[in-house]
Write a protein that holds these residues in place. Structure first.
Motif, PDB file in Angstrom:
ATOM      1  N   MET A 272      18.197   7.823  18.219  1.00  0.00           N
ATOM      2  CA  MET A 272      16.611   8.046  19.302  1.00  0.00           C
ATOM      3  C   MET A 272      17.127   9.193  19.778  1.00  0.00           C
ATOM      4  N   SER A 273      15.519  10.130  20.014  1.00  0.00           N
ATOM      5  CA  SER A 273      16.247  11.200  20.645  1.00  0.00           C
ATOM      6  C   SER A 273      15.876  11.088  21.508  1.00  0.00           C
ATOM      7  N   SER A 274      16.011  11.965  23.042  1.00  0.00           N
ATOM      8  CA  SER A 274      15.896  12.231  24.732  1.00  0.00           C
ATOM      9  C   SER A 274      14.244  12.339  24.786  1.00  0.00           C
ATOM     10  N   ALA A 275      13.390  13.155  23.609  1.00  0.00           N
ATOM     11  CA  ALA A 275      11.780  13.286  24.279  1.00  0.00           C
ATOM     12  C   ALA A 275      11.589  11.654  23.675  1.00  0.00           C
ATOM     13  N   LEU A 276      12.134  11.217  22.934  1.00  0.00           N
ATOM     14  CA  LEU A 276      11.267   9.719  22.587  1.00  0.00           C
ATOM     15  C   LEU A 276      11.934   8.755  23.690  1.00  0.00           C
ATOM     16  N   LEU A 277      13.297   8.822  23.832  1.00  0.00           N
ATOM     17  CA  LEU A 277      13.324   8.242  24.701  1.00  0.00           C
ATOM     18  C   LEU A 277      12.846   7.846  26.372  1.00  0.00           C
ATOM     19  N   PHE A 278      12.254   9.313  26.935  1.00  0.00           N
ATOM     20  CA  PHE A 278      11.239   9.330  27.865  1.00  0.00           C
ATOM     21  C   PHE A 278      10.027   8.768  27.759  1.00  0.00           C
ATOM     22  N   THR A 279       9.614   8.918  26.603  1.00  0.00           N
ATOM     23  CA  THR A 279       7.974   8.729  26.320  1.00  0.00           C
ATOM     24  C   THR A 279       8.070   7.161  26.165  1.00  0.00           C
ATOM     25  N   VAL A 280       9.346   6.712  25.517  1.00  0.00           N
ATOM     26  CA  VAL A 280       9.062   5.154  25.425  1.00  0.00           C
ATOM     27  C   VAL A 280       9.543   4.326  27.075  1.00  0.00           C
ATOM     28  N   CYS A 281       9.709   4.962  28.224  1.00  0.00           N
ATOM     29  CA  CYS A 281      10.210   4.793  29.618  1.00  0.00           C
ATOM     30  C   CYS A 281       8.984   4.670  29.724  1.00  0.00           C
ATOM     31  N   GLY A 282       8.331   6.218  29.226  1.00  0.00           N
ATOM     32  CA  GLY A 282       6.827   6.533  30.091  1.00  0.00           C
ATOM     33  C   GLY A 282       6.343   5.234  30.626  1.00  0.00           C
ATOM     34  N   ALA A 283       5.946   5.120  29.032  1.00  0.00           N
ATOM     35  CA  ALA A 283       4.867   3.556  28.494  1.00  0.00           C
ATOM     36  C   ALA A 283       5.385   2.466  29.416  1.00  0.00           C
ATOM     37  N   LEU A 284       6.528   1.987  29.393  1.00  0.00           N
ATOM     38  CA  LEU A 284       6.954   0.894  29.993  1.00  0.00           C
ATOM     39  C   LEU A 284       6.848   1.054  31.936  1.00  0.00           C
ATOM     40  N   ILE A 285       7.239   2.105  32.171  1.00  0.00           N
ATOM     41  CA  ILE A 285       6.649   2.216  33.510  1.00  0.00           C
ATOM     42  C   ILE A 285       5.510   1.806  33.968  1.00  0.00           C
ATOM     43  N   VAL A 286       4.427   3.315  33.460  1.00  0.00           N
ATOM     44  CA  VAL A 286       3.038   2.783  33.406  1.00  0.00           C
ATOM     45  C   VAL A 286       2.132   1.365  33.002  1.00  0.00           C
ATOM     46  N   ALA A 287       2.906   0.644  32.046  1.00  0.00           N
ATOM     47  CA  ALA A 287       2.492  -1.057  31.766  1.00  0.00           C
ATOM     48  C   ALA A 287       3.158  -1.235  32.901  1.00  0.00           C
ATOM     49  N   THR A 288       3.840  -1.215  33.602  1.00  0.00           N
ATOM     50  CA  THR A 288       4.804  -2.021  34.636  1.00  0.00           C
ATOM     51  C   THR A 288       3.287  -1.903  36.611  1.00  0.00           C
ATOM     52  N   GLY A 289       3.777  -0.016  36.382  1.00  0.00           N
ATOM     53  CA  GLY A 289       2.348   0.136  37.353  1.00  0.00           C
ATOM     54  C   GLY A 289       0.600  -1.180  37.214  1.00  0.00           C
ATOM     55  N   LEU A 290       0.657  -0.830  35.815  1.00  0.00           N
ATOM     56  CA  LEU A 290      -0.865  -1.139  35.896  1.00  0.00           C
ATOM     57  C   LEU A 290      -0.934  -3.000  36.107  1.00  0.00           C
ATOM     58  N   TYR A 291      -0.018  -3.677  35.983  1.00  0.00           N
ATOM     59  CA  TYR A 291       0.886  -4.599  36.002  1.00  0.00           C
ATOM     60  C   TYR A 291       1.067  -5.343  37.343  1.00  0.00           C
ATOM     61  N   GLY A 292       1.340  -4.592  37.921  1.00  0.00           N
ATOM     62  CA  GLY A 292       0.919  -4.463  39.629  1.00  0.00           C
ATOM     63  C   GLY A 292      -0.122  -4.441  39.761  1.00  0.00           C
ATOM     64  N   LEU A 293      -0.776  -2.898  40.153  1.00  0.00           N
ATOM     65  CA  LEU A 293      -2.007  -2.842  39.939  1.00  0.00           C
ATOM     66  C   LEU A 293      -2.569  -3.891  40.086  1.00  0.00           C
ATOM     67  N   PHE A 294      -2.977  -4.669  39.122  1.00  0.00           N
ATOM     68  CA  PHE A 294      -3.648  -6.090  38.796  1.00  0.00           C
ATOM     69  C   PHE A 294      -3.408  -7.109  39.690  1.00  0.00           C
ATOM     70  N   VAL A 295      -1.799  -7.589  39.742  1.00  0.00           N
ATOM     71  CA  VAL A 295      -1.413  -9.137  39.781  1.00  0.00           C
ATOM     72  C   VAL A 295      -1.603  -8.868  41.683  1.00  0.00           C
ATOM     73  N   HIS A 296      -0.949  -7.513  42.366  1.00  0.00           N
ATOM     74  CA  HIS A 296      -0.597  -7.799  43.117  1.00  0.00           C
ATOM     75  C   HIS A 296      -2.021  -7.906  43.862  1.00  0.00           C
ATOM     76  N   ARG A 297      -1.757  -8.773  45.705  1.00  0.00           N
ATOM     77  CA  ARG A 297      -2.905  -8.715  46.519  1.00  0.00           C
ATOM     78  C   ARG A 297      -2.752  -7.672  47.201  1.00  0.00           C
ATOM     79  N   HIS A 298      -1.531  -7.457  47.837  1.00  0.00           N
ATOM     80  CA  HIS A 298      -1.439  -6.811  49.129  1.00  0.00           C
ATOM     81  C   HIS A 298      -1.726  -5.579  48.802  1.00  0.00           C
ATOM     82  N   ILE A 299      -2.590  -4.592  49.258  1.00  0.00           N
ATOM     83  CA  ILE A 299      -3.605  -3.297  49.473  1.00  0.00           C
ATOM     84  C   ILE A 299      -1.832  -2.453  48.963  1.00  0.00           C
ATOM     85  N   LEU A 300      -1.454  -2.433  49.831  1.00  0.00           N
ATOM     86  CA  LEU A 300      -0.147  -1.667  49.781  1.00  0.00           C
ATOM     87  C   LEU A 300       0.311  -1.521  49.173  1.00  0.00           C
ATOM     88  N   ARG A 301       0.906  -2.755  48.058  1.00  0.00           N
ATOM     89  CA  ARG A 301       1.610  -3.157  46.839  1.00  0.00           C
ATOM     90  C   ARG A 301       0.459  -2.971  46.258  1.00  0.00           C
TER      91      ARG A 301
END
Lengths: 490, 102
Positions: B1-30
């Motif tokens: 796996m090239s490092s560029a691909l690793l960055f892209t895949v990790c980036g996609a996972l981080i975006v998914a984490t962020g979106l999950y947090g944006l939808f699931v948390h109730r506290h606005i700061l979160r």
């Protein structure tokens, strides 16, 4: 030197409101004259740009002299200048209205002017830009200014509405920007022309289009991401609501149209187009039903925006390249223009009702037709466009879309157009019936409202009628000077 | 796996984490923090996704975009925090009630 003239008008359209916003921020006591001067100059520039495009065709300008693909290109075509001009008329009316409406509240007015002018500049950039990342920046500027305008009065409802709006906007920015990243990774450009040449149906193109569409659904309050609109638009001061509901949500739909018909013309499948139409239908039905259930005038008007935005999504299945595509596209854009005038007039009228009565409970506005006849008449005239009755611009728009639905054999969208008009008739009459009812025993307490403001609101509502009566010129401008490809179908 | 691909895949996972947090948390700061996490992932996708295999010189355009994106994200975060502070001072609310909000 027509190219130089076009570029000068375009620079003025963005530069003047930006400079005005900074000045109004630095000199809060002088906000009103600065706002008026900027509004007059932008109005003149937009009319100048319309005339330039009508005479010499599409105008282009490379920012800082850097040509695409390295630089950013602004391009004023028929579609862009019509929306710029509509924005200029609506915002100029809102400028004058803000002065009469908020005169007694100096601190709010001082905060209002810079935000309002920033918002106007951002909208003008959105209409001119042909670069996906530059559009992202303009969208963020417009969201920031719009959220701040919602919060400007500082009440609990306003802050809540603004916070909800901002959270949806954050989601929208995130998905749109991810779409831009996928697009650049896949096709190596950000400029519309280069992208349109490079993009071909592929998973990367589909993913980018899907992500950007989802983001724009959130920014444009399109069903099912419309939940933020009614609390936000009803909490903003009336001149702010006029621009938010008449233009800001339309600017997101405008980017959607550009992406689907200019950049990704060959990418969307028939199923994707039908899905957008179906979401639009749900928006029409859901928005209209909730408008019927609202007890407050501003909330009713805000839900009607959700419904009217739904019609715009019918452009996607109707302009898929088959017969009637041009009519469908022109009709949809025309609906956005007529709705801009009508909805701005309705929000300003609601502001006057609020000034006169101190509340906007629909049930308790009996006698309004007697005490403020011009305002109620303006509400009725604007209502014609929402219902799609002749001779309004809304009628012309729906007529074109109906024609397209029948010509392309998609009769189900014709049913949506007609049924939505009936629902709109019911909610417009829900406002007019109590307004015309005689007040009961105890006469209601109507504070006088400035006659000038009432006439201004009526003029704005009349704008949506003028669009219906003189449709030939704008439609010719749209159809001859807008280069769009309607799908990849033969 | 090239490092560029690793960055892209990790980036996609981080975006998914962020979106999950944006939808699931109730506290606005979160929610605001989640959106910031997500946008960091977008930058990784932007930089990693546009790397050309076998080429050592990096494309400057995505870096310029990322820089602009960071400036915008900082301003929006500052504004969101100020708005939240006002909302909290005025109403005591830490969350917006209502289901289905991001």
């Amino acid at each position: 030197m027509s190219a130089a003239t076009g570029a000068a008008w375009m620079s003025a359209l963005v530069g003047i409101p930006l400079a005005g916003a900074v000045l109004a921020f630095l000199l809060p006591a002088r906000g009103t004259p600065i706002g008026f001067a900027a509004a007059a100059a932008v109005l003149i520039s937009s009319v100048g740009l319309v005339a330039e495009v009508a005479r010499h065709g599409i105008q282009e300008m490379a920012l800082g002299g850097w040509q695409a693909p390295l630089g950013i290109v602004w391009r004023a075509d028929g579609l862009a200048v019509l929306l710029l001009a509509m924005t200029a008329f609506v915002a100029a009316a809102a400028t004058v209205f803000a002065w009469t409406h908020m005169r007694g509240r100096a601190p709010e007015l001082a905060r209002f002017w810079p935000l309002f002018l920033f918002l106007w500049a951002a909208l003008n950039i959105v209409f001119l830009s042909r670069d996906v990342f530059h559009l992202y920046v303009a969208l963020e500027l417009s969201s920031l200014a719009a959220v701040a305008i919602v919060a400007v009065e500082g009440g609990a409802a306003a802050l809540r509405g603004a916070m909800r709006y901002l959270l949806f906007a954050l989601f929208g920015s995130l998905t749109y920007l991810l779409g831009v990243a996928v697009l650049y990774a896949g096709f190596g450009s950000l400029d519309f022309v280069y992208l349109a040449a490079a993009v071909e149906p592929s998973p990367a193109a589909g993913l980018a289009l899907g992500l950007m569409t989802a983001g724009l659904f959130a920014k444009g309050a399109l069903f099912p991401l419309h939940g933020w609109l009614p609390p936000a638009h009803s909490a903003a001061p009336a001149p702010g609501s006029a621009l938010l509901s008449g233009v800001v949500v339309m600017s997101a739909v405008y980017i959607l149209l550009r992406l689907w018909f200019e950049v990704f013309a060959a990418v969307p499948t028939e199923a994707a187009r039908q899905l957008l139409g179906a979401l639009g239908t749900l928006g029409v039905v859901w928005g209209s039903i909730l408008a019927l259930l609202q007890a407050r005038l501003k909330l009713l008007i805000a839900y009607s925006t959700v419904a009217q935005l739904g019609y715009l999504l019918l452009i996607f299945p109707l302009a898929a390249g088959g017969p009637g595509s041009t009519e469908a596209f022109s009709g949809g854009v025309y609906l956005a223009l007529a709705h801009g005038f009508a909805k701005a007039a309705m929000f300003l009228a609601a502001g006057l009702v609020l000034d006169a009565l101190g509340h906007d409970r629909i049930h308790d506005i009996q006698g309004a037709a007697h005490h403020m006849p011009i305002t109620v008449f303006a509400l009725a005239v604007a209502g014609l466009t929402l219902m799609g009755l002749p001779p309004s611009g809304g009628f012309t728009a729906k007529w074109l879309m109906l024609h397209a639905a029948l010509a392309s054999g998609q009769w189900w969208w014709a049913a949506v157009l007609l049924g939505g008009g009936l629902l709109a008739a019911v909610y417009v009459f829900r406002i007019l019936l109590p307004a015309f009812r005689q007040p009961g025993r105890q006469p209601l307490d109507f504070s006088p409202v400035p006659l000038g403001a009432e006439v201004l609101v009526l003029a704005l509502a009349a704008g949506s009628l003028v669009l219906g009566l003189a449709a030939a010129a704008p439609l010719r401008l749209l159809q001859t000077h807008t280069a769009l490809s309607f799908g990849a179908l033969p | 796996m090239s490092s560029a691909l690793l960055f892209t895949v990790c980036g996609a996972l981080i975006v998914a984490t962020g979106l999950y947090g944006l939808f699931v948390h109730r506290h606005i700061l979160r929610k605001i923090v989640a959106a910031n996490v997500g946008v960091g992932g977008v930058y990784l996708v932007l930089i990693g996704g546009s790397a050309v295999p076998g080429q050592t010189a990096a494309d400057p355009v995505p870096q310029a975009l990322t820089l602009t994106g960071i400036v915008i994200a900082v301003s929006i975060t500052a504004f969101a925090l100020a708005l939240l502070q006002n909302l909290h001072a005025r109403t005591g609310a830490r969350s917006l009630d209502g289901e289905g909000d991001p």
